[in-house]
Design an enzyme around this catalytic site. Sequence first.
Site, short mmCIF file in Angstrom:
data_model
loop_
_atom_site.label_atom_id
_atom_site.label_comp_id
_atom_site.label_asym_id
_atom_site.label_seq_id
_atom_site.Cartn_x
_atom_site.Cartn_y
_atom_site.Cartn_z
N ALA A 1 -2.60 18.81 27.82
CA ALA A 1 -2.19 18.98 29.10
C ALA A 1 -1.23 20.27 28.90
O ALA A 1 -0.21 20.54 29.83
CB ALA A 1 -1.29 18.23 29.94
N SER B 1 2.32 16.96 23.59
CA SER B 1 1.89 15.57 22.82
C SER B 1 1.68 15.55 21.57
O SER B 1 2.58 14.72 21.34
CB SER B 1 0.41 14.77 23.85
OG SER B 1 -0.11 15.59 23.53
N SER B 2 1.04 16.90 20.70
CA SER B 2 1.07 16.24 19.08
C SER B 2 2.55 16.14 18.86
O SER B 2 2.87 15.71 17.99
CB SER B 2 -0.06 17.39 18.64
OG SER B 2 -0.31 17.54 20.10
N ASP C 1 6.94 24.21 19.67
CA ASP C 1 6.55 22.75 20.27
C ASP C 1 7.47 22.03 19.52
O ASP C 1 8.45 20.71 19.66
CB ASP C 1 5.22 22.45 20.16
CG ASP C 1 4.37 23.13 20.45
OD1 ASP C 1 4.95 23.86 21.16
OD2 ASP C 1 3.45 22.95 20.38
C1 GLA Z 1 1.54 26.58 21.68
C2 GLA Z 1 1.66 26.09 19.92
C3 GLA Z 1 2.90 26.80 20.46
C4 GLA Z 1 3.32 28.49 20.92
C5 GLA Z 1 2.23 28.38 22.31
C6 GLA Z 1 2.12 29.23 23.18
O1 GLA Z 1 2.03 25.07 22.61
O2 GLA Z 1 1.18 25.24 19.86
O3 GLA Z 1 3.61 27.35 19.30
O4 GLA Z 1 2.54 28.96 19.64
O5 GLA Z 1 1.52 27.83 22.51
O6 GLA Z 1 3.81 29.76 23.79
#
Ligand code: GLA
Length: 366
Positions: free
Chosen positions: A107, A111-112, A159
Amino acid sequence: MSHDFSVRAPGRVNLIGEHTDYNRGLCLPIAIAAQTTASVRVLDDGPSRITSAQQDQPWVGSAAEAAPGRVSGWAAYAAGVLWALAEAGFDVPPLDVRLDSTVPLGAGLSSSASLEAAVAVAAVTASGRGLDDGLRTELVAACRRAESEVVGAPTGGLDQTAVLLAREGAAVLLDFDDGEPADVPTGFVEAGLDLLVVDTRVAHALTDGGYGSRREECERAAARLGLTSLRAAGLDDVARLDDDVLRRRATHVVTENDRVRAVVDALGARDWARVGTLFTASHASLRDDFEVSCPELDLVVDTALQAGALGARMTGGGFGGSAIALVPSERADAVRRAVDLAFVAAGLGTPGHLDGTPSRGAGLLT
Ligand code: GLA
């Protein structure tokens, strides 16, 4: 001696600063209430065992058996962290880890990274370490290494950093050009604003080609300008790119970094209308110049704006996933309803609605 404890790690929403992390740029994520929990038992001897309520197959093995190329699927995220921690010199005892998550998969809500951080916090807690800022930063590095080397997803670090470093009520300003993370209180709750998170339920996968090709285009644009990254570029540099696609990709990155700074200023000034305008401008840039939106995300954004949102944008990598909308609390139900109706009218499945209240980063559950 074996003992039991539980840890949690949230999902994240990026307020703004999309596709900037791998360009040494700026991002402004929050942690959200949806989370992965891990209930952990330290074992007297190996192998370790990781199960997930969301998956059929457990992973059983040693950290060495989670090395790149030796594990695949969901277990690469979870067990890959044990490998990365061992590589970084952490002495993690054998563990029994039971994972469960309320972060929807695919989503765009990390989540990862939430799964990785739950395993990482479980592992270092089992080895007797208390979580401080320095250790959190080391865990970010281990989770990033698991994702890039064991999973093979070329993501940029947003993330893992968000889910491990965010604090309640605040966004965290990340500067991937070697800057220190800084807390930025959002003030949304006090101002009577809701951050709505709408999961389009259109699946996306970062191991698909779209993400990697955007990253490669950005690197090519920087190289043509004689720069090591687009962080150093200005709009006058970008105008010199004669390839239309590269110019548009670079335009997004340069203007997005400016928008992150502008949102930080607007949050400080409690200028919510300006925050909303910048969110919506970010969406337009991701849709038109970076080309990572999709019709479902555009529909959420357009509908939310028509129904009274101050601003709205896709969040995360794109190609599906979720959008956010900044909405006066008294309009929240009406905006959610309008989005649901628009999806019905467009013949789409029902979207998911999540709470976007800025929450705290990973830690012990008890
Ligand atoms: C995903 C990637 C992040 C980032 C975003 C876009 O979530 O895991 O590292 O690049 O896309 O901002």
